[in-house]
Structure formats: structure tokens, C-alpha cells
Design a protein around this motif. Structure first.
Motif: not given
Length: 97
Positions: A11-13, A39-44, A66-72, A93-96
Motif C-alpha cells: 500500500x502507499x502507507x 532504498x531508492x524512493x520515487x522522489x529521488x 507513508x504516502x508513497x505515490x501509486x504505481x511506482x 517492490x511496487x506501491x499499489x
């Protein structure tokens, strides 16, 4: 060195666990290998965690986010060092929803 995550999709969180397995060329566990996970987060941004493998050659990293963008896709680079020998691997892993 091999690595895998507890959940391929989160999940996003959520919480995640990363398992690192260090073995020698004969498949025997490497005790006390010093491993770093990046760990490489979507925000760089990146987040580094240092762990040691146990007597079974396994190290565990726990994450909460928490609050990771969907689909990343979240990539995790793992590098381990034991007595001057190094091994690297990557897992993800993927955030869904």
C-alpha cells in the motif's frame, strides 16, 4: 548474495521487510557479513540501512513508509562484504492502491 522482499506489492502507507541471504561458493551461510541496503524512493531520495547476517547467513531490514505515490517501483540495492569478498544484488517492490 541474494535478496527478496516480504511483499511484492504494498500500500502507499505500509511496512516492508527485506531479507538478505549471503552464501559462499559452496552454498554455505556467511555469518557476520556486513551488508548495506540502499532504498531508492520515487522522489529521488535514498535511505541506507546497515545490517549483519546471522549464523544462517540471513539479514533482515524492516521499513515503514507513508504516502508513497501509486504505481511506482521501489528499488533496493544490496551490497555485502565479508573478509574482503563482496557481493551485490538488487530487489524491488511496487506501491499499489
Amino acid at each position: 548474495v541474494r535478496a527478496f522482499v516480504w511483499k511484492a506489492v504494498t500500500l502507499a502507507s505500509d511496512q516492508q521487510v527485506i531479507f538478505v541471504v549471503a552464501q559462499d561458493q559452496r552454498g554455505q551461510p556467511v555469518t557476520g557479513a556486513q551488508c548495506t541496503s540502499v532504498i531508492h524512493w520515487p522522489n529521488g531520495q535514498t535511505d541506507s540501512r546497515v545490517i549483519s547476517t546471522n549464523t544462517n547467513g540471513v539479514g533482515i531490514v524492516s521499513l515503514s513508509f507513508t504516502d508513497q505515490p501509486y504505481g511506482n517501483l521501489i528499488y533496493i540495492d544490496i551490497s555485502c562484504d565479508s573478509n574482503g569478498l563482496k557481493g551485490i544484488t538488487t530487489t524491488s517492490f511496487r506501491i499499489w492502491y
